[in-house]
Motif scaffolding. Structure first.
Motif, PDB file in Angstrom:
ATOM      1  N   ASP A 107      14.060  53.938 -87.854  1.00  0.00           N
ATOM      2  CA  ASP A 107      14.129  52.646 -86.812  1.00  0.00           C
ATOM      3  C   ASP A 107      13.040  52.639 -85.931  1.00  0.00           C
ATOM      4  N   LYS A 119      13.619  48.031 -90.806  1.00  0.00           N
ATOM      5  CA  LYS A 119      13.011  46.756 -90.638  1.00  0.00           C
ATOM      6  C   LYS A 119      12.681  46.179 -91.966  1.00  0.00           C
ATOM      7  N   ASN A 123      14.522  43.078 -93.979  1.00  0.00           N
ATOM      8  CA  ASN A 123      13.555  42.019 -94.514  1.00  0.00           C
ATOM      9  C   ASN A 123      13.848  41.828 -96.024  1.00  0.00           C
ATOM     10  N   ILE A 143      19.180  48.141 -84.544  1.00  0.00           N
ATOM     11  CA  ILE A 143      18.858  47.662 -85.934  1.00  0.00           C
ATOM     12  C   ILE A 143      19.338  46.185 -86.244  1.00  0.00           C
ATOM     13  N   PHE A 146      16.822  43.672 -86.023  1.00  0.00           N
ATOM     14  CA  PHE A 146      15.763  43.456 -87.114  1.00  0.00           C
ATOM     15  C   PHE A 146      16.219  42.534 -88.052  1.00  0.00           C
TER      16      PHE A 146
END
Length: 336
Positions: A107, A119, A123, A143, A146
């Motif tokens: 992380d 991350k 995505n 997180i 993210f």
């Protein structure tokens, strides 16, 4: 667009027992059958993943149940491909239910020229068409930031609190909650507050990754029934050594409550041969035969909590209400 009448669950191969348990629990809550969507998730000879959904999902509120546990890469790809299949089939909303979120330990950049894989995974999940994530005990709560989509992070501590109060009924004054490292103090403190127990810390120092050189106990554990609390148990080396150190400092018993039982390599053998009286884990990761057969490993169910969380998301009601022991108590009555 068709009116959404019921939430629909589709499951990958990572943890089918949990997916089936969640659907059974939702059927109980709804008073009607809530089955898993009929689909196949298979592999070609070269191990490419293929997904086919046999039911109409157009305009439906879909929940994909898939832990990204071992094999992490395969299970992650299954999740992404299932999401793509549902998006291209015109599902109204896709929620990923990820009981164990893999790659969460990466992380931040701990050294030069290293990735922030958590991350990257966030995505990928977003780009696959997933609009919401439901998970449990992220390794690092940041997180959630993210993601550019809503993330509901459930906590195992209310369930653990219920289990501890039952298992140690009449002995709670002797219980001491222990954090296995300084980084886990917030998690341990949260559980300690729920059961009204004191808190201790095992401070560990590493000479190199994977090897603990020294452990120091902060707090008096003499005559206490120590309960180590953490989110992940991988090889169990640190956990078993912490249990030995606590016993050496005068603890009468050592138990452990760990959310995600990764238990890779020699972990089960280490736990079986350790001084720990019990290791309690959740079913966020499907138990192997060795884990299920281990005499001092016990598994508490998360299906009641996930089933209620899914229904709350579908209904547009509060998920944070499940953070409270008073809310979960009736849900887990007769289970723990």
């Amino acid at each position: 667009m068709p009116i959404v009448t019921e939430p629909k669950i589709i499951a990958g191969n990572s943890n089918l027992p949990l997916a089936k348990a969640v659907s059974r629990r939702m059927s109980l809550y709804r008073g009607m059958s809530v089955g898993l969507v009929d689909a196949r998730v298979e592999r070609f000879n070269d191990q490419e993943i293929f997904v086919e959904v046999y039911e109409n999902v157009r305009g439906e509120d879909m929940f994909i149940m898939q832990s990204t546990s071992r094999p992490a890469n395969d299970n992650l790809m299954e999740l992404l491909i299932m999401a793509d299949a549902l998006r291209r089939s015109s599902a109204a909303r896709i929620t990923a239910v990820i009981p164990y979120f893999g790659y969460a330990r990466q992380d931040r950049r701990t050294k030069a020229r290293t990735p922030i894989t958590a991350k990257l995974v966030a995505n990928m999940i977003h780009e696959a068409g997933i609009e919401r994530v439901l998970t449990m005990d992220l390794h690092a709560t940041q997180i959630q930031g993210f993601f550019d989509i809503p993330v509901d992070n459930l906590y195992a501590s209310p369930v653990f609190a219920l289990d501890i109060m039952k298992q140690f009924e009449g002995q709670l004054e002797d219980v001491m909650i222990v954090s296995p490292d300084v980084g886990g103090v917030a998690r341990a403190r949260e559980l300690a507050k729920r059961i009204g127990a004191p808190l201790s810390i095992v401070d560990k120092r590493r000479e190199k990754p994977g090897e603990v050189a020294e452990m120091t106990v902060i707090g008096d554990v003499t005559g206490k029934k120590c309960i180590i609390v953490d989110d992940i148990c991988d090889t169990a080396g640190t956990l078993c050594k912490a249990a030995e150190v606590l016993m050496d400092h005068g603890a009468t018993e050592v138990h452990s409550y760990i959310t995600h039982g990764v238990l890779s390599g020699p972990a089960v053998e280490r736990v079986t041969n350790s001084v720990m009286k019990s290791l309690v884990i959740t079913d966020s990761i499907a138990a192997t035969e060795d884990v299920a057969a281990a005499p001092n490993i016990r598994i508490v169910p998360t299906a009641p909590m996930f089933a209620q969380a899914i229904l709350n998301i579908w209904n547009g009601t509060s998920v944070s209400s499940l953070f409270e022991t008073d809310t979960l108590g009736p849900i887990y009555e007769g289970i723990l």
